[in-house]
Design an enzyme around this catalytic site. Sequence first.
Site, mmCIF file in Angstrom:
data_model
loop_
_atom_site.group_PDB
_atom_site.id
_atom_site.type_symbol
_atom_site.label_atom_id
_atom_site.label_comp_id
_atom_site.label_asym_id
_atom_site.label_seq_id
_atom_site.Cartn_x
_atom_site.Cartn_y
_atom_site.Cartn_z
ATOM 1 N N ASP A 167 0.818 -1.225 0.000
ATOM 2 C CA ASP A 167 0.000 0.000 0.000
ATOM 3 C C ASP A 167 0.849 1.271 0.000
ATOM 4 O O ASP A 167 0.432 2.304 0.519
ATOM 5 C CB ASP A 167 -0.954 0.038 1.210
ATOM 6 C CG ASP A 167 -1.752 -1.235 1.341
ATOM 7 O OD1 ASP A 167 -2.241 -1.711 0.309
ATOM 8 O OD2 ASP A 167 -1.878 -1.753 2.465
ATOM 9 N N GLY B 7 -4.209 -4.256 -4.255
ATOM 10 C CA GLY B 7 -5.178 -3.257 -4.700
ATOM 11 C C GLY B 7 -4.414 -2.004 -5.066
ATOM 12 O O GLY B 7 -3.839 -1.357 -4.199
ATOM 13 N N HIS B 8 -4.356 -1.698 -6.342
ATOM 14 C CA HIS B 8 -3.581 -0.544 -6.788
ATOM 15 C C HIS B 8 -4.543 0.573 -7.201
ATOM 16 O O HIS B 8 -5.278 0.438 -8.171
ATOM 17 C CB HIS B 8 -2.666 -0.944 -7.955
ATOM 18 C CG HIS B 8 -1.595 -1.912 -7.525
ATOM 19 N ND1 HIS B 8 -0.931 -2.735 -8.381
ATOM 20 C CD2 HIS B 8 -1.081 -2.168 -6.297
ATOM 21 C CE1 HIS B 8 -0.047 -3.463 -7.703
ATOM 22 N NE2 HIS B 8 -0.126 -3.135 -6.435
ATOM 23 N N THR B 9 -4.527 1.649 -6.420
ATOM 24 C CA THR B 9 -5.432 2.762 -6.713
ATOM 25 C C THR B 9 -4.757 3.716 -7.686
ATOM 26 O O THR B 9 -3.603 4.099 -7.492
ATOM 27 C CB THR B 9 -5.780 3.511 -5.406
ATOM 28 O OG1 THR B 9 -6.306 2.550 -4.497
ATOM 29 C CG2 THR B 9 -6.813 4.603 -5.646
ATOM 30 N N THR C 225 -7.581 -1.126 0.047
ATOM 31 C CA THR C 225 -8.243 -1.052 -1.268
ATOM 32 C C THR C 225 -9.004 -2.347 -1.549
ATOM 33 O O THR C 225 -10.054 -2.346 -2.172
ATOM 34 C CB THR C 225 -7.163 -0.862 -2.365
ATOM 35 O OG1 THR C 225 -6.296 0.179 -1.953
ATOM 36 C CG2 THR C 225 -7.755 -0.519 -3.702
ATOM 37 N N LEU D 134 3.878 12.409 0.914
ATOM 38 C CA LEU D 134 4.574 13.342 1.804
ATOM 39 C C LEU D 134 3.610 14.411 2.314
ATOM 40 O O LEU D 134 3.719 14.865 3.454
ATOM 41 C CB LEU D 134 5.746 13.993 1.046
ATOM 42 C CG LEU D 134 6.667 14.852 1.911
ATOM 43 C CD1 LEU D 134 7.425 14.002 2.937
ATOM 44 C CD2 LEU D 134 7.669 15.627 1.057
ATOM 45 N N CYS E 129 5.921 12.187 -4.119
ATOM 46 C CA CYS E 129 4.505 12.392 -4.439
ATOM 47 C C CYS E 129 3.874 13.275 -3.373
ATOM 48 O O CYS E 129 4.039 13.018 -2.168
ATOM 49 C CB CYS E 129 3.765 11.074 -4.506
ATOM 50 S SG CYS E 129 4.402 10.003 -5.798
ATOM 51 N N GLY F 107 0.477 14.221 -3.596
ATOM 52 C CA GLY F 107 -0.965 14.107 -3.754
ATOM 53 C C GLY F 107 -1.272 12.931 -4.647
ATOM 54 O O GLY F 107 -0.372 12.382 -5.293
HETATM 55 P P1 IMP Z 1 -2.749 -12.753 1.767
HETATM 56 O O1 IMP Z 1 -1.753 -12.225 0.798
HETATM 57 O O2 IMP Z 1 -4.174 -12.453 1.386
HETATM 58 O O3 IMP Z 1 -2.533 -14.203 2.079
HETATM 59 O O4 IMP Z 1 -2.528 -11.966 3.159
HETATM 60 C C1 IMP Z 1 -1.340 -12.132 3.938
HETATM 61 C C2 IMP Z 1 -0.933 -10.810 4.554
HETATM 62 O O5 IMP Z 1 -0.526 -9.910 3.535
HETATM 63 C C3 IMP Z 1 -2.059 -10.097 5.310
HETATM 64 O O6 IMP Z 1 -1.491 -9.408 6.417
HETATM 65 C C4 IMP Z 1 -2.588 -9.099 4.305
HETATM 66 O O7 IMP Z 1 -3.212 -7.999 4.914
HETATM 67 C C5 IMP Z 1 -1.290 -8.715 3.610
HETATM 68 N N1 IMP Z 1 -1.502 -8.219 2.244
HETATM 69 C C6 IMP Z 1 -1.762 -8.958 1.149
HETATM 70 N N2 IMP Z 1 -1.871 -8.161 0.066
HETATM 71 C C7 IMP Z 1 -1.660 -6.914 0.482
HETATM 72 C C8 IMP Z 1 -1.602 -5.648 -0.186
HETATM 73 O O8 IMP Z 1 -1.768 -5.527 -1.404
HETATM 74 N N3 IMP Z 1 -1.343 -4.581 0.603
HETATM 75 C C9 IMP Z 1 -1.113 -4.671 1.943
HETATM 76 N N4 IMP Z 1 -1.151 -5.826 2.605
HETATM 77 C C10 IMP Z 1 -1.418 -6.942 1.879
#
Ligand code: IMP
Length: 427
Positions: free
Chosen positions: A13, A40-42, A298, A331, A412, A414
């Site tokens: 994230d 999840g890429h916003t 996301t 930032l 970045c 914003g």
């Molecule tokens: P999993 O990848 O769904 O098995 O989750 C394992 C751990 O990775 C958990 O703590 C999730 O919250 C974290 N996680 C998985 N994908 C992301 C991501 O895209 N961003 C942040 N944390 C992630």
Amino acid sequence: MSVIVVVGAQWGDEGKGKVVDLLAERAQVVVRFSGGDNAGHTVINPYGEFKLHIVPVGIFSPEATCIIGNGVVINPSKLIEEIDQLNKCGVSTSRLVISDRAHLVMPYHLLLDALEEERRAGGALGTTRRGIGPAFADKVARLGIRAGELLDKEALKERLHFIVDYKNIILTKVYRTSPLSPDEMYSQYCRYGERLAPYIKETTVILAEALSCGQAILLEGAQGALLDPDFGTYPYTTSSSPLAGEGCLGAGIGPTRIDSVLGVFKAYCTRVGSGPMPTELHDETGNLIRERAHEYGTTTGRARRCGWFDAVAAHFSQRVNGFTGVALTRLDVLDVLPSLKICVAYKLDGKTIDNFPSSVTALERCQPVYEEMDGWLTDISHIRKYDQLPPQARKYIERLEELISCPVSLVCVGPEREQTIEVRPVW
Ligand code: IMP
């Protein structure tokens, strides 16, 4: 020839979506190389605001071929949803390619992810419940089904029956739940196959051709270094490697071809899910950061844990990734804070250490040692040139560069594409 790998340097994230969206304009090929729809890429750009989970962020670049690499696990129903959504918004997916070697997330993976989290109860990992762990486990157990297999219905039927019979034993005997129907799953995956067939290809030839023509290739990571199964806070990690090295394996490019590695760091830290986070703030400052930056997942909508920049973890991330540049995101979120803290060491059992421990039980006992700096208390979101940033902001960035041991290339200020300061050429 020019190949860059862009990876998350903390716990995911970090804002890779925005950074890749910006850099993809300079690439002829973009390859997403790990993770699945747990990511999840916003992205906010002239097409609108998007939350991509599997399709490479490069899809918004009108020229780039976008490959979902062999290192990704694909939930076909989620991918089809994403393609439809993009098309509805006028974004073409005609340049999308799916590696025939990429593994598929199957219904039993989703079920087993949830059942295992429930079995772990208080010790749950806090996964996204997207079936990612079980899908990668099956890949290495040689029980996976790959995208290319969707193109051969007869062979798929046989493999699916063999695997579902085995999964049903686990579902009924270990988790004491109902079995799944292989026939239903077969019909469903045949429909997915028909829909995705035009995209499924052997992708190493596309990359080899691009390399031989000297095209620019961007390898797009998912999650962040501290979620790496080897180097992250195991077992509170994800199940594929988010590190730069995986860029080679998950795309099918040799390491000698990589020119640059861009590590994306947030100007502070966040984490979602369970596991240690030494600089986590349980106070008003943590809440302020969360609300100002809308730090909610996301993919799952979960509130992200927020804390000060952890330079011990950041330096470790640099060591295992070999960054050639840093993108520092968000930032502007720190604009309202009168003073900022950076964790420069940990206190562990009475000793001061500056290395990131491999054991989570040790990391849980680590107390951050902070250095304090003045905040800038002014809105920086409109600034586009480094030397126009307030001196306190520049001092903060320069201290982070020293601690990470890597120059900052992008800042970045914003979420919009143009809210970016290119401090030095990235690539
Ligand atoms: P999993 O990848 O769904 O098995 O989750 C394992 C751990 O990775 C958990 O703590 C999730 O919250 C974290 N996680 C998985 N994908 C992301 C991501 O895209 N961003 C942040 N944390 C992630």
